[in-house]
Design an enzyme around this catalytic site. Structure first.
Site, PDB file in Angstrom:
ATOM      1  N   GLY A 132       0.831  -1.212   0.000  1.00 24.70           N
ATOM      2  CA  GLY A 132       0.000   0.000   0.000  1.00 24.70           C
ATOM      3  C   GLY A 132       0.859   1.252   0.000  1.00 24.70           C
ATOM      4  O   GLY A 132       0.584   2.204   0.725  1.00 24.70           O
ATOM      5  N   SER A 179      -3.036  -0.124  14.717  1.00 25.82           N
ATOM      6  CA  SER A 179      -3.813   1.101  15.003  1.00 25.82           C
ATOM      7  C   SER A 179      -4.139   1.141  16.488  1.00 25.82           C
ATOM      8  O   SER A 179      -4.231   0.085  17.138  1.00 25.82           O
ATOM      9  CB  SER A 179      -5.115   1.063  14.204  1.00 25.82           C
ATOM     10  OG  SER A 179      -6.021   2.031  14.683  1.00 25.82           O
ATOM     11  N   TYR A 190     -12.293  -3.776  11.909  1.00 28.29           N
ATOM     12  CA  TYR A 190     -10.982  -3.123  11.837  1.00 28.29           C
ATOM     13  C   TYR A 190     -10.186  -3.343  13.133  1.00 28.29           C
ATOM     14  O   TYR A 190      -9.015  -3.712  13.108  1.00 28.29           O
ATOM     15  CB  TYR A 190     -11.208  -1.636  11.572  1.00 28.29           C
ATOM     16  CG  TYR A 190      -9.962  -0.810  11.366  1.00 28.29           C
ATOM     17  CD1 TYR A 190      -9.296  -0.813  10.145  1.00 28.29           C
ATOM     18  CD2 TYR A 190      -9.468   0.002  12.381  1.00 28.29           C
ATOM     19  CE1 TYR A 190      -8.163  -0.026   9.954  1.00 28.29           C
ATOM     20  CE2 TYR A 190      -8.348   0.793  12.200  1.00 28.29           C
ATOM     21  CZ  TYR A 190      -7.693   0.774  10.974  1.00 28.29           C
ATOM     22  OH  TYR A 190      -6.575   1.548  10.793  1.00 28.29           O
ATOM     23  N   ALA A 216     -10.542  -5.700  15.341  1.00 32.20           N
ATOM     24  CA  ALA A 216     -10.149  -7.113  15.464  1.00 32.20           C
ATOM     25  C   ALA A 216      -8.956  -7.412  14.564  1.00 32.20           C
ATOM     26  O   ALA A 216      -8.012  -8.107  14.971  1.00 32.20           O
ATOM     27  CB  ALA A 216     -11.329  -8.017  15.103  1.00 32.20           C
TER      28      ALA A 216
HETATM   29  P1  NAP Z   1      -5.158   5.012   2.668  1.00 33.08           P
HETATM   30  O1  NAP Z   1      -4.797   6.445   2.476  1.00 33.08           O
HETATM   31  O2  NAP Z   1      -6.554   4.584   2.460  1.00 33.08           O
HETATM   32  O3  NAP Z   1      -4.161   4.126   1.750  1.00 33.08           O
HETATM   33  C1  NAP Z   1      -4.289   2.730   1.788  1.00 33.08           C
HETATM   34  C2  NAP Z   1      -3.211   2.101   0.938  1.00 33.08           C
HETATM   35  O4  NAP Z   1      -3.367   0.669   1.027  1.00 33.08           O
HETATM   36  C3  NAP Z   1      -3.297   2.451  -0.532  1.00 33.08           C
HETATM   37  O5  NAP Z   1      -1.996   2.471  -1.067  1.00 33.08           O
HETATM   38  C4  NAP Z   1      -4.099   1.274  -1.107  1.00 33.08           C
HETATM   39  O6  NAP Z   1      -3.861   1.035  -2.486  1.00 33.08           O
HETATM   40  C5  NAP Z   1      -3.542   0.131  -0.286  1.00 33.08           C
HETATM   41  N1  NAP Z   1      -4.451  -1.005  -0.229  1.00 33.08           N
HETATM   42  C6  NAP Z   1      -5.704  -1.048   0.269  1.00 33.08           C
HETATM   43  N2  NAP Z   1      -6.212  -2.293   0.134  1.00 33.08           N
HETATM   44  C7  NAP Z   1      -5.257  -3.039  -0.461  1.00 33.08           C
HETATM   45  C8  NAP Z   1      -5.165  -4.395  -0.854  1.00 33.08           C
HETATM   46  N3  NAP Z   1      -6.192  -5.249  -0.677  1.00 33.08           N
HETATM   47  N4  NAP Z   1      -4.034  -4.818  -1.434  1.00 33.08           N
HETATM   48  C9  NAP Z   1      -2.989  -3.973  -1.622  1.00 33.08           C
HETATM   49  N5  NAP Z   1      -3.008  -2.686  -1.272  1.00 33.08           N
HETATM   50  C10 NAP Z   1      -4.130  -2.220  -0.695  1.00 33.08           C
HETATM   51  O7  NAP Z   1      -4.804   4.552   4.150  1.00 33.08           O
HETATM   52  P2  NAP Z   1      -3.741   5.157   5.193  1.00 33.08           P
HETATM   53  O8  NAP Z   1      -4.453   6.097   6.067  1.00 33.08           O
HETATM   54  O9  NAP Z   1      -2.503   5.565   4.485  1.00 33.08           O
HETATM   55  O10 NAP Z   1      -3.468   3.843   6.069  1.00 33.08           O
HETATM   56  C11 NAP Z   1      -2.313   3.036   5.916  1.00 33.08           C
HETATM   57  C12 NAP Z   1      -2.262   2.049   7.061  1.00 33.08           C
HETATM   58  O11 NAP Z   1      -2.243   2.763   8.297  1.00 33.08           O
HETATM   59  C13 NAP Z   1      -3.483   1.132   7.125  1.00 33.08           C
HETATM   60  O12 NAP Z   1      -3.105  -0.149   7.523  1.00 33.08           O
HETATM   61  C14 NAP Z   1      -4.349   1.781   8.199  1.00 33.08           C
HETATM   62  O13 NAP Z   1      -5.199   0.857   8.818  1.00 33.08           O
HETATM   63  C15 NAP Z   1      -3.268   2.289   9.137  1.00 33.08           C
HETATM   64  N6  NAP Z   1      -3.735   3.367  10.012  1.00 33.08           N
HETATM   65  C16 NAP Z   1      -4.120   4.571   9.497  1.00 33.08           C
HETATM   66  C17 NAP Z   1      -4.550   5.570  10.366  1.00 33.08           C
HETATM   67  C18 NAP Z   1      -4.978   6.931   9.883  1.00 33.08           C
HETATM   68  O14 NAP Z   1      -5.424   7.741  10.718  1.00 33.08           O
HETATM   69  N7  NAP Z   1      -4.867   7.250   8.604  1.00 33.08           N
HETATM   70  C19 NAP Z   1      -4.595   5.331  11.743  1.00 33.08           C
HETATM   71  C20 NAP Z   1      -4.201   4.085  12.227  1.00 33.08           C
HETATM   72  C21 NAP Z   1      -3.763   3.129  11.344  1.00 33.08           C
HETATM   73  P3  NAP Z   1      -4.959   1.503  -3.600  1.00 33.08           P
HETATM   74  O15 NAP Z   1      -4.898   2.983  -3.674  1.00 33.08           O
HETATM   75  O16 NAP Z   1      -4.501   0.842  -4.850  1.00 33.08           O
HETATM   76  O17 NAP Z   1      -6.281   1.013  -3.095  1.00 33.08           O
END
Ligand code: NAP
Length: 241
Positions: free
Chosen positions: A7, A136, A149, A151
């Site tokens: 991702g 998270s 999420y 879990a």
């Molecule tokens: P995001 O902006 O929605 O980006 C998600 C990324 O994951 C994108 O590159 C997406 O690719 C990729 N992705 C999603 N489903 C996928 C799959 N099945 N196979 C391969 N790639 C996939 O999310 P983010 O906020 O950067 O979050 C990144 C991580 O941090 C996640 O694990 C999230 O749970 C964790 N997190 C985020 C926050 C927050 O506040 N933002 C807080 C706690 C934890 P595509 O664009 O191609 O879909």
């Protein structure tokens, strides 16, 4: 040695990729459907002079995960894996569809297991590896509306600690980072009321930036963290105090 970030096309994954470019090692990012955004990340990495590759691979597809690792290993043996790809499908548990539960578990928990399984033989052979799982605060404390999420992210903590125990003898470290609210696409569409309430609880009174998380991931991937394994580092600005 090379680095894989799942991702890595946008959000935290992109910021992590750009920060890990400081190591001057080849970087492979994966994405699910955002080819244009992946290309934009690659362009920025190329501007930093880092050999890089983007592979379209669903995190929950075992064959695709093995192919990502195979492609990375053609560049150089894998030293760092960041399991960052993740999704949300929010809703109250009593109304949540099973498909929304399992899809989140598949991407956020089965995915990191499959990617770890694919990189471990090479890391074990080299007696060198660092796996960093992006969990998270929801996985540590729960969050109403996020049974699936929370879990998945709690499971990821268990996976982190278990792999740390299993692989420590081969000098493979496995840690997790637990962000709070970070400004990305994932948090952009939260209702204003939830955002305001969250902000009031955060000691630092602001949402984090992707770079706030990327710096911690870089630390865990570096030699400065060579005696740290099985740990979860919260990056939440004091949200959970
Ligand atoms: P995001 O902006 O929605 O980006 C998600 C990324 O994951 C994108 O590159 C997406 O690719 C990729 N992705 C999603 N489903 C996928 C799959 N099945 N196979 C391969 N790639 C996939 O999310 P983010 O906020 O950067 O979050 C990144 C991580 O941090 C996640 O694990 C999230 O749970 C964790 N997190 C985020 C926050 C927050 O506040 N933002 C807080 C706690 C934890 P595509 O664009 O191609 O879909």
């Amino acid at each position: 040695m090379s680095i894989i970030i799942t991702g890595g096309s946008r959000g935290l994954g992109r910021a992590i990729a750009l920060r890990l470019a400081d190591f001057n090692e080849p970087i492979v990012i994966t994405y699910r459907s955002g080819a244009e955004q992946a290309a934009a990340t690659l362009k920025e990495l190329e501007e930093k002079g880092v050999p890089c590759l983007a592979v379209q691979a669903d995190a929950a597809d075992e064959t695709a995960c093995a192919e990502v690792v195979r492609q990375a290993e053609t560049l150089s043996p894998v030293r760092v894996l960041v399991n960052n790809a993740g999704i949300t499908r929010d809703g109250l548990a009593m109304r949540m569809k099973e498909a929304d539960f399992t899809q989140v578990i598949d991407t956020n928990l089965v995915g990191p297991f499959l990617m770890s399984k694919a990189v471990l033989p090479g890391m074990a052979k080299n007696r060198n590896g660092s796996i960093i799982n992006i969990t998270s605060v929801a996985g540590l404390y729960g969050n109403a509306g996020q049974a699936n999420y929370s879990a998945s992210k709690a499971g990821l903590v268990g996976l982190t600690k278990t792999l740390a125990k299993e692989m420590g003898g081969r000098n493979i470290r496995v840690n997790a980072v637990a962000p709070g609210f970070i400004e990305t696409d994932m948090t952009e569409n939260l209702p204003e009321k939830i955002k305001k309430e969250a902000q009031a609880k955060i000691s630092l009174r602001r949402f984090g930036q992707p770079e706030d998380v990327a710096g911690v991931v870089k630390f865990l991937a570096s030699d400065d963290a060579q005696y740290i394994t099985g740990q979860v580092i919260e990056v939440g600005g004091g949200l959970t105090l």
